[in-house]
Design an enzyme around this catalytic site. Structure first.
Site, PDB file in Angstrom:
ATOM      1  N   GLU A 210       0.841  -1.213   0.000  1.00 17.74           N
ATOM      2  CA  GLU A 210       0.000   0.000   0.000  1.00 17.74           C
ATOM      3  C   GLU A 210       0.871   1.255   0.000  1.00 17.74           C
ATOM      4  O   GLU A 210       0.815   2.083   0.918  1.00 17.74           O
ATOM      5  CB  GLU A 210      -0.978  -0.032   1.185  1.00 17.74           C
ATOM      6  N   GLU A 330      -4.524  -8.580  -0.964  1.00 15.04           N
ATOM      7  CA  GLU A 330      -5.389  -8.356   0.198  1.00 15.04           C
ATOM      8  C   GLU A 330      -6.802  -8.139  -0.303  1.00 15.04           C
ATOM      9  O   GLU A 330      -7.036  -7.236  -1.125  1.00 15.04           O
ATOM     10  CB  GLU A 330      -4.950  -7.124   1.012  1.00 15.04           C
TER      11      GLU A 330
END
Ligand code: AHR
Length: 531
Positions: A210, A330
């Site tokens: 991220e 994810e």
């Protein structure tokens, strides 16, 4: 919350399945008013999409809340049954999932983790503060413990490297520590002294996590520069490395385009996987929801398909041959707090039948895009978000989502083939507006003379009578495995672990047509023996 009319429908379904023929389940009109319509699933046995990589069925284990400590690692001295400190019941269950991948050590934790903290004698390892929220990381579970966990479970490791607070050199040395042949370098020798002479041969490496957020708040261009620095010189030591770049937050195609524009401006850095993250939530409460919220959550999960199609198109603008594949490392349902079994377990939630359907419909999407998706990791394995397991001290339970992963195992490594579904849509209301969601969706795969067809039926009250038509093949025999419950929020607990588990019955095949009934709110797997 009450779904009383479902109970009657379920009883009638049982009557049907015992008789092995369509029962007379006349619709009294769905809760949301769909007319009774013939529903058909056509399976195009010769229309291949691609091979379904078992890695689509992969997992994620981060140093956060109760995932590692308590979930996986209980320590060798624990009263909890363990193998070298690793929870035995977890090992036994993960082994049942096949040769898939587990991503570690994060998540956001990865960009604060220095791998050297987790090697060497455990009593000498540093304790660090504030790696994921303000908690102390004891570093009792490090590279060797994770590798041991992988070997015990029969899964492959996927390491996420620290870009946010680490360096390219630190990353390269971790690869060397893991992969350099015994005795060839000082780091390989150090690995041997720490108990593992034989290299770990780690293939999958994520470069940051991220990067638009907790991984460094980079712009796509800045992250691309970092990515290049990290991957410019990284030998595999005989292991073909599969390098993965952190993708966008959800379906942000601009982020993807900006990264890849930079990637093509530079000499293209080695890159195999592009990793967007997508969580669907937060709709109401993990266990308290009404019918509309049931559909809304599933509709949010279903957005994964759009994400795959859009991200793939964005990649194609820069990588025409599509050498870079999607790695959704994810994903899952993310509910508000309130159903934790242990308050120390950050982001723990109770997974129910709704989460099982969300998982199943997402896995079906991955199967339908087997040519685009190389890996996907549901978040997270145990005690966090959309978990397969919950554990607390010596208590352990498998959630309904675990059973979906078991049910979908025959798809691993099989050839995905196209299906067409003809079924009415379900309608629901959210935020004062009406929306639609598929009523029946699924995926199919073929391995030699075996067809696996998985179907998700979203309707909360009505069963669906389905004709499955086979193009280019005939069915000799059929078995039907069903996961459902008459309560939409049914879940497994430590006290009652088998509330939501699949049941298998013999089905009815007639050459090119298979007839089956999908109970309300169900996931069904048909195992078809082709003649
Ligand atoms: O899975 C929990 C967290 O969600 C991860 O650490 C992070 O990558 C994501 O935002």
């Amino acid at each position: 919350m009450a779904h009383l009319s479902r109970r009657g429908a379920m009883k009638k379904l049982a009557a049907f399945t015992a008789a092995g023929a369509f029962c007379d389940l006349r619709s009294r009109g769905g809760s949301n008013g769909e007319a009774r319509t013939a529903m058909t699933v056509t399976v195009r046995l010769n229309d291949t999409i691609g091979t379904i990589k078992p890695t689509i069925y992969s997992h994620f284990a981060e140093h956060i809340g109760g995932v590692i400590y308590d979930g996986i690692w209980v320590g060798p001295q624990s009263k909890v049954d363990n193998i070298d400190g690793i929870r035995r019941r977890l090992i036994e269950h993960v082994r049942r999932l096949g040769r898939v991948v587990v991503r570690w050590p994060g998540g956001c934790f990865a960009d604060k983790y220095h791998w050297r903290d987790g090697i060497g004698p455990r009593d000498k390892r540093p304790r660090r503060f504030g790696r994921w929220k303000e908690v102390t990381e004891p570093n009792q579970f490090g590279t060797h413990e994770f590798m041991h966990f992988c070997r015990l479970c029969g899964v492959e490791p996927y390491f996420a490297a620290n870009v946010g607070t680490g360096s390219a050199e630190e990353f390269q040395q971790w690869v060397e520590y893991c992969n350099a042949p015994a005795g060839t370098t000082s780091l390989a020798e150090e690995r041997g002294k720490n108990g593992d002479e034989k290299p770990f041969a780690v293939r999958y490496w994520g470069v940051g996590n991220e990067s638009w957020g907790c991984g460094g708040k980079f712009t796509p261009e800045d992250y691309c520069r970092e990515y290049r620095k990290f991957t410019e010189w990284v030998p595999g030591y005989g292991v073909p490395l599969y390098l993965i770049a952190a993708g966008p937050d959800g379906n942000n195609t601009e982020w993807t385009q900006r990264f890849f524009k930079k990637w093509t401006d530079f000499a293209r850095a080695p890159l195999r996987g592009w990793a967007p993250h997508y969580y669907c939530g937060t709709t109401g409460h993990a266990l308290k929801f009404n019918d509309d919220q049931w559909y809304e959550m599933l509709a949010k999960a279903n957005r994964m398909e759009r994400l795959i199609v859009d991200q793939w198109a964005a990649l194609g603008e820069f990588d025409r041959e599509h050498k870079v594949k999607l790695v959704i490392d994810e994903w899952g349902c993310w509910h508000p707090p309130g159903t934790e079994i242990n308050r120390e377990h950050l982001f723990e939630q109770m997974g129910c039948l709704r989460d099982a359907l969300a998982a199943a419909l997402t896995l079906d999407i991955f199967n339908r895009h087997a040519d685009k998706v190389d890996m996907a990791n549901i978040a997270q394995l145990v005690n966090n978000l959309h978990s397969l397991f919950l554990a607390d001290g010596d208590r352990f339970v498998a959630t309904p989502t675990f059973y979906i992963y078991e049910m979908y195992k025959p798809h691993h490594g099989a050839k995905a083939v196209k299906i067409d579904v003809q079924a009415p849509e379900a309608t629901f209301r959210a935020g004062g507006q009406e929306y639609k969601l598929f009523r029946v969706a699924g995926s199919a795969s073929v391995r030699e003379k075996a067809l696996t067809l998985t179907l998700v039926h979203t309707h909360v009250r009505e069963p669906a009578e389905i004709s499955v038509r086979l193009c280019d093949g005939k069915a000799d025999r059929v078995q039907q495995t069903v996961l459902t419950h008459d309560k939409l929020n049914a879940h497994n607990t430590f006290e009652e672990p088998n509330v939501v588990t699949p049941k298998t019955i013999e089905g009815k095949a007639n050459g090119e047509t298979i007839r089956c009934v999908l109970p309300p709110a169900s996931v069904v797997r048909l195992d078809v023996w082709l003649g």
